[in-house]
Design an enzyme around this catalytic site. Structure first.
Site, mmCIF file in Angstrom:
data_model
loop_
_atom_site.group_PDB
_atom_site.id
_atom_site.type_symbol
_atom_site.label_atom_id
_atom_site.label_comp_id
_atom_site.label_asym_id
_atom_site.label_seq_id
_atom_site.Cartn_x
_atom_site.Cartn_y
_atom_site.Cartn_z
ATOM 1 N N ASP A 1 -1.621 5.923 -6.294
ATOM 2 C CA ASP A 1 -2.044 4.946 -5.296
ATOM 3 C C ASP A 1 -2.008 3.522 -5.845
ATOM 4 O OD1 ASP A 1 -3.219 3.571 -3.257
ATOM 5 O OD2 ASP A 1 -5.199 4.445 -3.517
ATOM 6 N N ASP B 1 0.822 -1.212 0.000
ATOM 7 C CA ASP B 1 0.000 0.000 0.000
ATOM 8 C C ASP B 1 0.854 1.260 0.000
ATOM 9 O OD1 ASP B 1 -2.055 1.785 0.224
ATOM 10 O OD2 ASP B 1 -2.425 1.398 2.342
#
Ligand SMILES: *[C@@H]1O[C@H](CO)[C@@H](O)[C@H](O)[C@H]1NC(C)=O
Ligand SMILES: *[C@@H]1O[C@H](CO)[C@@H](O)[C@H](O)[C@H]1NC(C)=O
Length: 353
Positions: free
Chosen positions: A315, A103
């Protein structure tokens, strides 16, 4: 915008250069797309369309979380826990392997730990700190306690505890600990490469929308607790990731590279600066505009270089690209004007949201 990512793209992040120590060039690990055959999430009965559809739905949920945080600016909390890419790491001595979510939008590394007060069900056995001879709990005054900003001191044992809360109210709480984290490299070393003394969260209260297939999260943000920053102490704080289209993962693998090997040079390579803002949770880019058939559509308020700096978040956990609705509308108009075919109905009812 409206297409699942079908082209490869790579980018490099230079946080600052420290001396490279253990490994000269660096190392690369495999990033496993959740819908690829090596992933525990892989469902061979799904069609590429179904996979794309699910990725769109995950992206929509993710953007809702981002928006719900506050006025446009992503908040300091981690926005969501559902990931697109996984990393296989090991923790402890003897090493216990685990699938974790990669992440770029958070910093803490954590995994579920025994004994759990509250744990979500997971397929793999829970990490047992008592079975690892190199495991140590972190003391409140240790620097390692303050790598992550949501820590507090347990007044009984003066041990460092953390609490990570997600946008959807999922959370993980537990003890900040240190142990050896090993990474299996794609090239170079045939043995997994050990990084001793890595700080991570040993999660003993983990609750929310977690999946049974991932045991925790590996944060890759620029924050001090992230894998990138902590490995930066051994290599250089330089990393790159290269994502291949997930429909074709049988031939190429997506990879995450740490150290000087992460520098991309050569013909055809173009770069754009990454922007860091405080807190260092996300990597931002500056989007000035998009061209269709040579006609440029600028992000509103920007008329050339020096547009709103860092107006876009990069992201690893979101498949789609999201644009401001006015720009999106202009692009859709220009594209449909350029294509003389009847317009199909949105098959997913999520595009153009
Ligand atoms: C993770 O890597 C280890 C070796 O480092 C391997 O034994 C294990 O099967 C891998 N786990 C998965 C789920 O691929
Ligand atoms: C977490 O820390 C508390 C307080 O020191 C301790 O009682 C507990 O055993 C620890 N749990 C784990 C899994 O390390």
């Amino acid at each position: 915008m409206a297409t699942p990512s079908v082209s490869s793209f790579c980018f490099v992040i230079l946080l600052c250069s420290a001396a490279a120590e253990a490994l000269e060039g660096g190392l690369s690990v495999e990033l496993i797309h959740r819908d690829s055959p090596k992933s525990p999430f892989y469902d061979p009965s799904e069609t590429p369309f179904q996979r794309a559809e699910k990725a769109v739905r995950r992206s929509i949920a993710c953007v809702r979380d981002l928006r719900s945080n506050d006025e446009g600016e992503p908040s300091a909390d981690i926005s969501r826990i559902d990931g697109e890419y996984l990393i296989n790491i090991t923790i402890g001595t003897p090493p216990v392997s685990m699938m974790t979510i990669a992440d770029t939008g958070s910093d803490l590394i954590w995994t579920q730990c025994q004994p759990c007060d509250v744990c979500f069900p997971q397929v793999a056995p829970l990490f047992n700190p008592r079975a690892s001879s190199t495991y140590e709990q972190v003391h409140c005054v240790s620097d390692k306690c303050h790598l992550y900003d949501k820590t507090f001191c347990n007044t009984e044992g003066f041990t460092c505890q953390y609490s990570a809360v997600y946008g959807d109210q999922s959370h993980s709480e537990g003890n900040i600990s240190t142990d050896i984290i090993e990474l299996t490299t794609l090239s170079g070393s045939p043995e997994p490469v050990p990084f001793p003394g890595m700080a991570f969260g040993c999660g003993i209260k983990n609750d929310g929308l977690f999946s049974i297939h991932a045991t925790g999260i590996v944060g890759l943000s620029a924050g001090k607790a992230s894998l990138v920053s902590q490995i930066g102490g051994y290599l250089s704080r330089l990393f790159a990731y290269c994502l291949v289209p997930f429909f074709s993962t049988s031939k190429y693998t997506s990879k995450l590279t740490f150290g000087f090997d992460a520098q991309l040079t050569g013909p055809g390579i173009v770069t754009t600066p990454l922007i860091l803002k405080s807190p260092r949770q996300y990597y931002y880019l500056t989007l000035e505009g998009i061209s269709v058939n040579g006609k440029k559509f600028m992000v509103s308020g920007s008329s050339g270089p020096g547009a709103v700096t860092g107006n876009m978040v990069i992201d690893s956990g979101t498949t789609l690209t999201w644009l401001p609705s006015n720009l999106y509308g202009q692009i859709v108009q220009a594209v449909s004007a350029a294509i003389s075919l009847p317009r199909a109905k949105d098959p997913i009812a999520g595009y153009g949201l």
